[in-house]
Design a protein around this motif. Structure first.
Motif, PDB file in Angstrom:
ATOM      1  N   PHE A 119       0.854  -1.185   0.000  1.00  0.00           N
ATOM      2  CA  PHE A 119       0.000   0.000   0.000  1.00  0.00           C
ATOM      3  C   PHE A 119       0.890   1.235   0.000  1.00  0.00           C
ATOM      4  O   PHE A 119       1.836   1.308   0.778  1.00  0.00           O
ATOM      5  CB  PHE A 119      -0.905  -0.001   1.228  1.00  0.00           C
ATOM      6  CG  PHE A 119      -1.750  -1.246   1.295  1.00  0.00           C
ATOM      7  CD1 PHE A 119      -2.988  -1.290   0.681  1.00  0.00           C
ATOM      8  CD2 PHE A 119      -1.281  -2.391   1.931  1.00  0.00           C
ATOM      9  CE1 PHE A 119      -3.752  -2.445   0.690  1.00  0.00           C
ATOM     10  CE2 PHE A 119      -2.036  -3.557   1.957  1.00  0.00           C
ATOM     11  CZ  PHE A 119      -3.274  -3.585   1.334  1.00  0.00           C
ATOM     12  N   VAL A 120       0.568   2.171  -0.882  1.00  0.00           N
ATOM     13  CA  VAL A 120       1.419   3.356  -0.995  1.00  0.00           C
ATOM     14  C   VAL A 120       0.611   4.599  -0.635  1.00  0.00           C
ATOM     15  O   VAL A 120      -0.518   4.774  -1.101  1.00  0.00           O
ATOM     16  CB  VAL A 120       1.993   3.479  -2.422  1.00  0.00           C
ATOM     17  CG1 VAL A 120       2.775   4.781  -2.571  1.00  0.00           C
ATOM     18  CG2 VAL A 120       2.890   2.286  -2.736  1.00  0.00           C
ATOM     19  N   THR A 128      -6.347  -2.196   9.558  1.00  0.00           N
ATOM     20  CA  THR A 128      -5.297  -1.232   9.907  1.00  0.00           C
ATOM     21  C   THR A 128      -5.102  -0.219   8.773  1.00  0.00           C
ATOM     22  O   THR A 128      -5.071   0.999   9.013  1.00  0.00           O
ATOM     23  CB  THR A 128      -3.961  -1.957  10.186  1.00  0.00           C
ATOM     24  OG1 THR A 128      -4.183  -2.923  11.217  1.00  0.00           O
ATOM     25  CG2 THR A 128      -2.881  -0.988  10.627  1.00  0.00           C
ATOM     26  N   ILE A 129      -4.992  -0.710   7.550  1.00  0.00           N
ATOM     27  CA  ILE A 129      -4.809   0.185   6.403  1.00  0.00           C
ATOM     28  C   ILE A 129      -6.025   1.121   6.270  1.00  0.00           C
ATOM     29  O   ILE A 129      -5.877   2.330   6.052  1.00  0.00           O
ATOM     30  CB  ILE A 129      -4.597  -0.628   5.100  1.00  0.00           C
ATOM     31  CG1 ILE A 129      -3.309  -1.465   5.173  1.00  0.00           C
ATOM     32  CG2 ILE A 129      -4.576   0.295   3.875  1.00  0.00           C
ATOM     33  CD1 ILE A 129      -2.017  -0.681   5.205  1.00  0.00           C
ATOM     34  N   ALA A 130      -7.218   0.569   6.452  1.00  0.00           N
ATOM     35  CA  ALA A 130      -8.434   1.389   6.339  1.00  0.00           C
ATOM     36  C   ALA A 130      -8.446   2.489   7.400  1.00  0.00           C
ATOM     37  O   ALA A 130      -8.790   3.647   7.120  1.00  0.00           O
ATOM     38  CB  ALA A 130      -9.666   0.495   6.469  1.00  0.00           C
ATOM     39  N   ARG A 131      -8.027   2.142   8.623  1.00  0.00           N
ATOM     40  CA  ARG A 131      -8.007   3.167   9.685  1.00  0.00           C
ATOM     41  C   ARG A 131      -6.952   4.226   9.421  1.00  0.00           C
ATOM     42  O   ARG A 131      -7.143   5.405   9.736  1.00  0.00           O
ATOM     43  CB  ARG A 131      -7.744   2.511  11.048  1.00  0.00           C
ATOM     44  CG  ARG A 131      -8.968   1.783  11.554  1.00  0.00           C
ATOM     45  CD  ARG A 131      -8.959   1.681  13.072  1.00  0.00           C
ATOM     46  NE  ARG A 131      -9.913   0.677  13.505  1.00  0.00           N
ATOM     47  CZ  ARG A 131      -9.893   0.063  14.684  1.00  0.00           C
ATOM     48  NH1 ARG A 131      -8.932   0.362  15.558  1.00  0.00           N
ATOM     49  NH2 ARG A 131     -10.803  -0.820  15.003  1.00  0.00           N
ATOM     50  N   THR A 170      -1.757   1.802  15.559  1.00  0.00           N
ATOM     51  CA  THR A 170      -2.996   1.426  14.879  1.00  0.00           C
ATOM     52  C   THR A 170      -3.082  -0.097  14.753  1.00  0.00           C
ATOM     53  O   THR A 170      -4.120  -0.712  15.052  1.00  0.00           O
ATOM     54  CB  THR A 170      -3.055   2.090  13.479  1.00  0.00           C
ATOM     55  OG1 THR A 170      -2.822   3.483  13.629  1.00  0.00           O
ATOM     56  CG2 THR A 170      -4.403   1.860  12.821  1.00  0.00           C
ATOM     57  N   LEU A 171      -1.966  -0.701  14.326  1.00  0.00           N
ATOM     58  CA  LEU A 171      -1.932  -2.158  14.181  1.00  0.00           C
ATOM     59  C   LEU A 171      -2.246  -2.845  15.510  1.00  0.00           C
ATOM     60  O   LEU A 171      -3.072  -3.766  15.572  1.00  0.00           O
ATOM     61  CB  LEU A 171      -0.547  -2.591  13.668  1.00  0.00           C
ATOM     62  CG  LEU A 171      -0.262  -4.093  13.627  1.00  0.00           C
ATOM     63  CD1 LEU A 171      -1.233  -4.792  12.689  1.00  0.00           C
ATOM     64  CD2 LEU A 171       1.173  -4.370  13.164  1.00  0.00           C
ATOM     65  N   ALA A 172      -1.584  -2.383  16.585  1.00  0.00           N
ATOM     66  CA  ALA A 172      -1.783  -3.022  17.893  1.00  0.00           C
ATOM     67  C   ALA A 172      -3.229  -2.874  18.354  1.00  0.00           C
ATOM     68  O   ALA A 172      -3.816  -3.807  18.916  1.00  0.00           O
ATOM     69  CB  ALA A 172      -0.827  -2.416  18.915  1.00  0.00           C
ATOM     70  N   SER A 173      -3.818  -1.701  18.092  1.00  0.00           N
ATOM     71  CA  SER A 173      -5.174  -1.486  18.585  1.00  0.00           C
ATOM     72  C   SER A 173      -6.192  -2.284  17.761  1.00  0.00           C
ATOM     73  O   SER A 173      -7.129  -2.872  18.298  1.00  0.00           O
ATOM     74  CB  SER A 173      -5.481   0.026  18.625  1.00  0.00           C
ATOM     75  OG  SER A 173      -6.476   0.383  17.722  1.00  0.00           O
ATOM     76  N   VAL A 174      -5.977  -2.374  16.437  1.00  0.00           N
ATOM     77  CA  VAL A 174      -6.863  -3.212  15.606  1.00  0.00           C
ATOM     78  C   VAL A 174      -6.758  -4.662  16.050  1.00  0.00           C
ATOM     79  O   VAL A 174      -7.763  -5.372  16.183  1.00  0.00           O
ATOM     80  CB  VAL A 174      -6.480  -3.098  14.110  1.00  0.00           C
ATOM     81  CG1 VAL A 174      -7.192  -4.157  13.279  1.00  0.00           C
ATOM     82  CG2 VAL A 174      -6.797  -1.707  13.582  1.00  0.00           C
TER      83      VAL A 174
END
Lengths: 241, 241
Positions: B35-36, B59-62, B94-98
């Protein structure tokens, strides 16, 4: 960890194991992981081990005891078992039972023990056979389609085997293949270490025909490893993208 | 599984990801894992993902939502964060929270979700930086000593990187290195599959300078892969044991 590999080829079997064991990163030791049971000309069985040292040592010790029992029979001694399949069954059952014993002791510590083995052998009049024995005691066998078996840290050294090993590979090429497969693993993973144990069992010899311990700094292994690095880098440079 | 690799070199960064996802062996699909996020000339951030698809997609969406928020600020939007370190922190958090959110939903099923990411980027005036973000949100950074980062099925493709990748490696050689590293992985592991996504971020361009999707059967990739096989086999034959 460990890396052991066995090739089952038309001309014989080639086996290689490392000797590093570790309990954590700060407790490293050298233990042989290749064990040979031999009645030269009649029967040869080589066992390579990976996993919990207490499990594999106890399994090998029990296999030895069963051979030495005065009332040893074809159902308990791998030197008397009528076929290699039966040998694999005895070893698988012994491994599973040792593991169960040790697991019971470990329950309180919530530690699980696991171990796997490669068993390669031939008895006079039978075919060469090679098995990978899982921690639960069940096993799979090497075939023409997949003439090699690996245990332990197998991934780093698999690409070279996938590319070069066929049932028709000569024993000399095969030794090169397992040594280069080990070389890639040694470079990429600290938990696999020298010295190495190499064994070749030529077809129908029913004994280990070549056995070699390769120490750290072995000039022949080092030269091969360096030549391979140079060849890889040169090939890499020549490939066009 | 997945295989993604990123190289941080003097001349730029080279990124490669596969696209295979699977839920079991009988449910295989193709999903982009690269994803860029780009403001060409000002800031470029590339994210490679491995692990649970529900975690990485969310994560990417957030991250996208946080960028598009009307009140986005330097603490929430990776496109406004003052440094690449801060970018890595936002992505890690973000990753950890998702992951925590999804793990809570999964407790009943006793399934654990995990995911990791490679984040590579540069903002105008800053240095190129590359991070590996662990499932818990903490991260490590690529350095001169270790100029590459891998996530997913990393072992098969590591030996070639260990041998040929240095900070001074040219971007063209680097593309070859990641493609051959991927080639070894594709050959040895079914859970990694074509097509591939390749991106090159030249130093100080602050944008993706080359982007290529390599489909199954791509003649260029196929030719390279075959040339490499031939070269490996020839080198193998020439090495003396």
């Amino acid at each position: 960890m460990t890396y052991c590999v066995g090739l089952l080829l038309n001309d014989g079997m080639v086996l290689l194991s490392d000797t590093r064991t570790n309990a954590g990163l700060d407790n490293i030791a050298t233990y042989r992981k290749m064990f040979v049971f031999e009645d030269p000309g009649e029967r040869v069985i080589a066992v390579l081990t990976a996993g919990s040292l207490s499990v594999t040592q106890t399994t090998i010790a029990r296999l030895r005891e069963a051979i030495d029992e005065p009332d040893a029979d074809a159902g308990s001694s791998i030197m008397l078992a009528p076929t290699m399949l039966k040998v694999a069954e005895i070893i698988g059952n012994t491994l599973a039972s040792v593991r169960q014993d040790i697991d019971e002791k470990m329950t309180a510590a919530k530690v699980s023990t696991s171990a796997s083995m490669i068993v390669a052998g031939q008895r006079a009049g039978g075919a060469m056979r090679m098995f990978l024995i899982y921690p639960e005691g069940n096993f799979i066998e090497a075939t023409d389609d997949t003439p090699f078996l690996q245990i332990g840290e197998h991934k780093y050294g698999k690409p070279i085997l996938d590319r070069v090993v066929k049932p028709g590979t000569s024993l000399s090429e095969a030794q090169k293949a397992v040594l280069l497969s080990m070389d890639s693993t040694l470079r990429s993973n600290l938990s696999v270490g020298m010295p190495l144990d190499l064994a070749v069992i030529e077809k129908d010899a029913c004994r280990v025909t070549t056995r070699r311990r390769i120490e750290a700094g072995d000039p022949q292994f080092k030269a091969m490893s360096e030549a391979w690095s140079v060849a890889l880098r040169e090939s890499f440079t020549q490939i066009s993208i």
